[in-house]
Design an enzyme around this catalytic site. Sequence first.
Site, short mmCIF file in Angstrom:
data_model
loop_
_atom_site.label_atom_id
_atom_site.label_comp_id
_atom_site.label_asym_id
_atom_site.label_seq_id
_atom_site.Cartn_x
_atom_site.Cartn_y
_atom_site.Cartn_z
N GLU A 106 3.23 0.02 4.01
CA GLU A 106 2.81 1.33 3.53
C GLU A 106 4.06 2.02 3.00
O GLU A 106 4.95 2.41 3.76
CB GLU A 106 2.19 2.15 4.67
N HIS A 133 0.86 -1.19 0.00
CA HIS A 133 0.00 0.00 0.00
C HIS A 133 0.88 1.23 0.00
O HIS A 133 2.10 1.14 0.16
CB HIS A 133 -0.87 0.04 1.28
O1 3K0 Z 1 -3.84 -3.42 7.90
C1 3K0 Z 1 -3.95 -2.18 7.88
O2 3K0 Z 1 -3.84 -1.47 8.89
C2 3K0 Z 1 -4.29 -1.53 6.57
C3 3K0 Z 1 -3.92 -0.09 6.47
C4 3K0 Z 1 -4.43 0.53 5.18
C5 3K0 Z 1 -5.96 0.52 5.20
O3 3K0 Z 1 -6.52 -0.34 4.52
O4 3K0 Z 1 -6.58 1.35 5.88
N1 3K0 Z 1 -3.96 1.91 5.05
S1 3K0 Z 1 -4.24 2.74 3.64
O5 3K0 Z 1 -5.61 2.59 3.29
O6 3K0 Z 1 -3.84 4.12 3.86
N2 3K0 Z 1 -3.31 2.16 2.50
ZN ZN Z 2 -4.05 1.21 0.90
#
Ligand code: 3K0
Ligand code: ZN
Length: 430
Positions: free
Chosen positions: A384, A311
């Site tokens: 990320e 991500h």
């Molecule tokens: O597992 C997670 O904490 C995912 C983090 C992810 C999400 O899906 O919220 N962050 S993002 O959307 O900013 N890429």
């Molecule tokens: Zn994401």
Amino acid sequence: MNRKRLSVVAGALIAFATTLSVSAPPATGDQPAPDVPTFAEYRVENVKTAEQRSAIARTGASVDAVEHGGLNITATPAEVARIRALGYQVERQELLAPPSAGDVTPLDFPSADARYHNYAEMTAEINQALVDHPTLISRRVIGRSFQNREIVALKISDNVAVDEAEPEVLFTAHQHAREHLTVEMALYLISQFTDSYATDAQIRTMVDNREIWIVPDVNPDGGEYDIATGSYRSWRKNRQTNSGSSNVGTDLNRNWNYNWGCCGGSSGSTSSSTFRGSAAESAPEVRVVADFVRTRVVGGVQQIKTHIDFHTYGELILWPYGFTFNDLAPGLTQAQRDTHARLGQMMAATNNYTPQQSSDLYITDGTIGDWLWGVQRVYTYTFEMYPRSGGGGFYPPDEVISREVSRNRAAVLLLLDFSDCPPRVIGLTC
Ligand code: 3K0
Ligand code: ZN
Ligand code: CA
Ligand code: CA
């Protein structure tokens, strides 16, 4: 580079959003938000803790960045009203400008970002790798997106046509449409494992002794939509229609079938950028990848041992769970948590990301990581990528691609190395 900001359009949109937020009553309690899906980017000041971030995410807004004691979010007017009702100051951020007229090819990146790969360019790159290295890489179409684009999985190993008894490792990218740098990450890995095989002993050892799966584009429809006008749309979800609503899209990373919708870490409103879908795996893209992962259970044993989902942004390495603030939960022992944490920390030492549990960011539910551990017992990380903050947010200039994808090379090799027995990282045997 030509990255002007278009304050006139931003101003018009602010006026529009203000009108809408006045006509839409602020939602309270468990009431679904009114369906007013005018997404825009905002800054929320004075947000310090994971609990506070989770409360803001619970309004349905997507938390895009945690920086300087506040958040950058994408939200609808109704979500902004909810966040203000929590007592936070919320300010509109300026939009990225569309490139000037004549600078636009439909369904392509702006010319200043031409080094990013759209879906057709990604496909061409993969096809070239297949031509160049037929003994190392194979491709299968594991299913289709809502708009019928192919979702492909690449397998890379020596004896690639044979299902060998080697630890399998999965890399996925681009669940979120606007996170285009993650496709570049996947293409970089394909290139490393094939083009560098003959000359790089470390790569060769891993390709020979692991079976590597790469799904380079989980959300092709969303990615193409995000760039379709030549002006980035900051789109997050897929492009699936929702029955009974004109709002489009499911947040793929809230649609996985483990504790789906359990914990206030996703939205039940179609207007939200974190809409969890009508049911777990209701998004075809999630179903396709989940089905693929289930096919890797051979003789009752999941062959995939480790996984990274790419991500942007924030420069973080996250491990399960996201649905709870607790370090441990049913199905996650202390040793398994410590294995995740130790390997996460070791990878972070190579790329200077921040290693932490997923919920240290904010509570999420229905994520790929929670499903891959909770159901499949795959050691799993969400990376990320760049930037940490600033740096173009979801749209860093294409000049940074090469640096930022190669930055994760050592971390990926470390994950591959420990995939024979991840608990080895804390001194256990398998
Ligand atoms: O597992 C997670 O904490 C995912 C983090 C992810 C999400 O899906 O919220 N962050 S993002 O959307 O900013 N890429
Ligand atoms: Zn994401
Ligand atoms: Ca092999
Ligand atoms: Ca195998």
